[in-house]
Design an enzyme around this catalytic site. Structure first.
Site, PDB file in Angstrom:
ATOM      1  N   ASP A 109      -1.193  -3.858 -16.748  1.00  0.00           N
ATOM      2  CA  ASP A 109      -1.029  -2.432 -16.464  1.00  0.00           C
ATOM      3  C   ASP A 109      -1.702  -1.635 -17.588  1.00  0.00           C
ATOM      4  O   ASP A 109      -1.993  -2.183 -18.656  1.00  0.00           O
ATOM      5  CB  ASP A 109       0.456  -2.066 -16.339  1.00  0.00           C
ATOM      6  N   ASP A 110      -1.957  -0.351 -17.311  1.00  0.00           N
ATOM      7  CA  ASP A 110      -2.613   0.462 -18.341  1.00  0.00           C
ATOM      8  C   ASP A 110      -1.662   0.758 -19.500  1.00  0.00           C
ATOM      9  O   ASP A 110      -2.070   0.756 -20.649  1.00  0.00           O
ATOM     10  CB  ASP A 110      -3.214   1.759 -17.749  1.00  0.00           C
ATOM     11  N   ASP A 113       5.656   2.976 -20.656  1.00  0.00           N
ATOM     12  CA  ASP A 113       6.213   4.200 -21.248  1.00  0.00           C
ATOM     13  C   ASP A 113       7.720   3.995 -21.394  1.00  0.00           C
ATOM     14  O   ASP A 113       8.185   3.457 -22.388  1.00  0.00           O
ATOM     15  CB  ASP A 113       5.839   5.387 -20.349  1.00  0.00           C
TER      16      ASP A 113
HETATM   17  O1  PRP Z   1       6.957   2.579 -18.263  1.00  0.00           O
HETATM   18  P1  PRP Z   1       7.054   3.621 -17.181  1.00  0.00           P
HETATM   19  O2  PRP Z   1       7.841   4.829 -17.628  1.00  0.00           O
HETATM   20  O3  PRP Z   1       7.565   3.077 -15.885  1.00  0.00           O
HETATM   21  O4  PRP Z   1       5.594   4.217 -16.950  1.00  0.00           O
HETATM   22  C1  PRP Z   1       4.437   3.411 -16.907  1.00  0.00           C
HETATM   23  C2  PRP Z   1       3.791   3.487 -15.553  1.00  0.00           C
HETATM   24  O5  PRP Z   1       3.459   4.838 -15.250  1.00  0.00           O
HETATM   25  C3  PRP Z   1       2.105   4.927 -14.856  1.00  0.00           C
HETATM   26  O6  PRP Z   1       1.944   4.649 -13.484  1.00  0.00           O
HETATM   27  P2  PRP Z   1       2.309   5.714 -12.349  1.00  0.00           P
HETATM   28  O7  PRP Z   1       3.656   5.399 -11.802  1.00  0.00           O
HETATM   29  O8  PRP Z   1       2.094   7.078 -12.884  1.00  0.00           O
HETATM   30  O9  PRP Z   1       1.298   5.436 -11.162  1.00  0.00           O
HETATM   31  P3  PRP Z   1      -0.248   5.161 -11.131  1.00  0.00           P
HETATM   32  O10 PRP Z   1      -0.469   3.892 -11.910  1.00  0.00           O
HETATM   33  O11 PRP Z   1      -0.509   5.013  -9.676  1.00  0.00           O
HETATM   34  O12 PRP Z   1      -0.932   6.322 -11.769  1.00  0.00           O
HETATM   35  C4  PRP Z   1       1.420   3.819 -15.609  1.00  0.00           C
HETATM   36  O13 PRP Z   1       0.226   3.406 -14.944  1.00  0.00           O
HETATM   37  C5  PRP Z   1       2.456   2.715 -15.597  1.00  0.00           C
HETATM   38  O14 PRP Z   1       2.346   1.910 -14.436  1.00  0.00           O
HETATM   39  O1  XAN Z   2      -1.412   9.205 -17.498  1.00  0.00           O
HETATM   40  C1  XAN Z   2      -0.298   8.855 -17.953  1.00  0.00           C
HETATM   41  N1  XAN Z   2      -0.060   8.965 -19.289  1.00  0.00           N
HETATM   42  C2  XAN Z   2       1.130   8.602 -19.873  1.00  0.00           C
HETATM   43  O2  XAN Z   2       1.308   8.699 -21.090  1.00  0.00           O
HETATM   44  C3  XAN Z   2       2.128   8.111 -18.978  1.00  0.00           C
HETATM   45  N2  XAN Z   2       3.407   7.689 -19.140  1.00  0.00           N
HETATM   46  C4  XAN Z   2       3.856   7.355 -17.944  1.00  0.00           C
HETATM   47  N3  XAN Z   2       2.920   7.542 -16.992  1.00  0.00           N
HETATM   48  C5  XAN Z   2       1.820   8.013 -17.615  1.00  0.00           C
HETATM   49  N4  XAN Z   2       0.635   8.387 -17.096  1.00  0.00           N
HETATM   50 MG    MG Z   3       0.908   2.765 -13.011  1.00  0.00          MG
END
Ligand code: PRP
Ligand code: XAN
Ligand code: MG
Length: 175
Positions: A109-110, A113
């Site tokens: 994952d990227d 958080d």
């Molecule tokens: O640790 P957390 O608080 O759960 O947050 C982390 C997640 O939030 C973001 O995804 P998001 O749900 O925004 O969806 P996306 O990847 O489709 O942008 C990010 O890519 C992680 O997958």
């Molecule tokens: O673009 C993002 N940046 C963040 O720091 C983050 N945390 C949760 N989801 C996120 N998305």
């Molecule tokens: Mg995500």
């Protein structure tokens, strides 16, 4: 900034912006792969959509892996985290490669958080290796390998969510 109600969004609560360019993201993904290369080999990559798709492609390319699956999760609506929903799990074929528990699978994952997304995916694949490019302190204990830690009050701006824009000179009141 999209305002839906008076509650501050996760992005607003975070306050501290951390913009990441494509170049920087690519470098950080390569650095992540150097670490993962010491841990593998892996049978397949599992990207957590959507943010995990970009690092998963780079990591898979560097590790020579061609089997890439997804766990599709919906949580943040732009920047507000709602209930987590698994929209799609891994395929039967990938599950078999991971012996049912995810052993030998690499989840990418990227970022982590709060750790809610990571926790959910770890429950699905408890023996998989979980890697993210960035980690905030709350989610960090869930991750096996990551590259850069940022403070919990940081909001990471990824290159696919942003565009170059004019910034006023400091003298004219820029932050
Ligand atoms: O640790 P957390 O608080 O759960 O947050 C982390 C997640 O939030 C973001 O995804 P998001 O749900 O925004 O969806 P996306 O990847 O489709 O942008 C990010 O890519 C992680 O997958
Ligand atoms: O673009 C993002 N940046 C963040 O720091 C983050 N945390 C949760 N989801 C996120 N998305
Ligand atoms: Mg995500």
């Amino acid at each position: 900034m999209v305002e839906r109600n008076s509650e501050p969004s996760a992005q607003e609560r975070a306050g501290r912006p951390f913009p990441v360019s494509w170049d920087q993201f690519h470098r950080d993904c390569r650095a992540l792969t150097w670490r993962l290369n010491e841990v593998g080999p892996f049978h397949a990559v599992v990207a957590i959509t959507r943010g995990g798709l970009v690092p998963a492609a780079i990591v898979a390319r560097e590790l020579g892996l061609r089997v890439i699956d997804t766990v599709c999760v919906a949580s943040y609506d732009h920047d507000k985290q709602g209930d987590l929903k698994v929209l799609k799990g891994i395929s039967e074929q990938t599950a078999k490669l991971g012996g049912g528990t995810g052993k030998g699978l690499l989840i990418v994952d990227d970022l982590v958080d709060t750790g809610k997304t990571g926790k959910l995916v770890r429950e699905l694949l408890p023996d998989a290796h979980f890697a993210t490019v960035y980690a905030k302190p709350k989610g960090r204990p869930l991750v096996d390998t990551y590259i850069t830690e940022v403070s919990q009050d940081t909001w990471i701006f990824f290159p696919w969510d942003t565009a170059l824009s004019f910034q006023p000179p400091l003298r004219d009141g820029a932050a």
